[in-house]
Design an enzyme around this catalytic site. Sequence first.
Site, PDB file in Angstrom:
ATOM      1  N   ASP A  16     -18.701   7.027 -20.570  1.00  0.00           N
ATOM      2  CA  ASP A  16     -18.902   5.578 -20.588  1.00  0.00           C
ATOM      3  C   ASP A  16     -20.374   5.276 -20.330  1.00  0.00           C
ATOM      4  OD1 ASP A  16     -18.214   2.909 -20.762  1.00  0.00           O
ATOM      5  OD2 ASP A  16     -17.541   2.757 -18.686  1.00  0.00           O
ATOM      6  N   GLU A  89     -19.331  -2.286 -29.455  1.00  0.00           N
ATOM      7  CA  GLU A  89     -18.763  -3.598 -29.126  1.00  0.00           C
ATOM      8  C   GLU A  89     -19.428  -4.727 -29.911  1.00  0.00           C
ATOM      9  OE1 GLU A  89     -17.238  -5.908 -25.114  1.00  0.00           O
ATOM     10  OE2 GLU A  89     -17.841  -3.801 -25.105  1.00  0.00           O
ATOM     11  N   LYS A 125     -15.104  -2.444 -30.664  1.00  0.00           N
ATOM     12  CA  LYS A 125     -14.608  -2.994 -29.400  1.00  0.00           C
ATOM     13  C   LYS A 125     -14.611  -4.522 -29.456  1.00  0.00           C
ATOM     14  CE  LYS A 125     -15.644  -1.308 -25.275  1.00  0.00           C
ATOM     15  NZ  LYS A 125     -16.470  -0.803 -24.140  1.00  0.00           N
ATOM     16  N   THR A 149     -10.931  -4.212 -25.402  1.00  0.00           N
ATOM     17  CA  THR A 149     -11.539  -4.135 -24.088  1.00  0.00           C
ATOM     18  C   THR A 149     -11.279  -5.413 -23.295  1.00  0.00           C
ATOM     19  OG1 THR A 149     -13.609  -3.580 -22.967  1.00  0.00           O
ATOM     20  CG2 THR A 149     -13.772  -5.018 -24.901  1.00  0.00           C
ATOM     21  N   PHE A 171      -9.083  -2.232 -17.505  1.00  0.00           N
ATOM     22  CA  PHE A 171     -10.219  -2.123 -16.591  1.00  0.00           C
ATOM     23  C   PHE A 171      -9.759  -1.914 -15.150  1.00  0.00           C
ATOM     24  CE2 PHE A 171     -14.210  -4.087 -18.713  1.00  0.00           C
ATOM     25  CZ  PHE A 171     -14.003  -3.327 -19.838  1.00  0.00           C
TER      26      PHE A 171
END
Length: 311
Positions: A16, A89, A125, A149, A171
């Site tokens: 990540d 993203e 994303k 996400t 998350f």
Amino acid sequence: MNQLEQLKQYTTVVADTGDFQAIQQYTPRDATTNPSLILKAVQKDEYKPLLEKAVRDNLDASTGEVIDHLLVAFGKQILRVIPGRVSTEIDAALSFNTAGSVAKGRELIKLYEKNGIERERILIKMASTWEGIRAAEILEKEGIHTNMTLLFSLPQAIACAEAGAQLISPFVGRIYDWYKKSTGIDYAGAEDPGVQSVKRIYNYYRKFGYQTEVMGASFRNTGQILELAGCDLLTISPDLLQQLADSEAPVERKLSSDSGKNATIGKISMDEATFRFMVNEDAMATEKTAEGIRAFVADTGKLKQIISGMR
């Protein structure tokens, strides 16, 4: 074996970070980025040439288009050091715009393909809003795979799976943050609300046969990661990857394909009204989704300012 090597026996490990130089030493299969990680990366001296090139090569493009080229440049470099997929993203300002999200997803894939990278190695994303989920449904039918996400609740996860999203990123850490602030309790292990949320989603998917991959994200400590050993994927920051690599304590598998068999929850059909009501009833999910969108929009704005100052 160290904990990272043990974890890889049960779970696909994902890095990540936008720091592709840091990725290599941990040999993850996939990698994820977001606007905050890219903003952090371009402020490092070793990555400034990527930013400078994106600006220099696109002098007549809008700032948003320069960012697209920058995102793809990072993605391309990351794909050189991993065997799998990279998540890129879209602008979080599109989180409530289905048509805009679809258009941006197509544009990013087109840029990747121009750079010789097949779409199978890219995950687009998007935020797990109702509009984002509808965009994912359209893109998936075109063979453009998605990573949903800013996901904090079971109804978001169900809607993503029913839309055929390739992957979701619940998350863990941000759920933990909310409950810790709300209750004053420093949760650990299986009692962590973020861990419990991912386990609930994972077991629901297994019970009802959904193929959407579950990738735990946003970890605060290795304890959260180890409690989810066996989840499809876990995306982990370099500092936590290093902590796992530095420990040889045993890692126990916590989730498996059989985990959902005893789940007591019934199946929920997720139309728009049900989705909006259930998410609204969950104060944590409502607040953290909104907060996450605002934070990513703010960081994209900072990136735009940096680019504007270079032109």
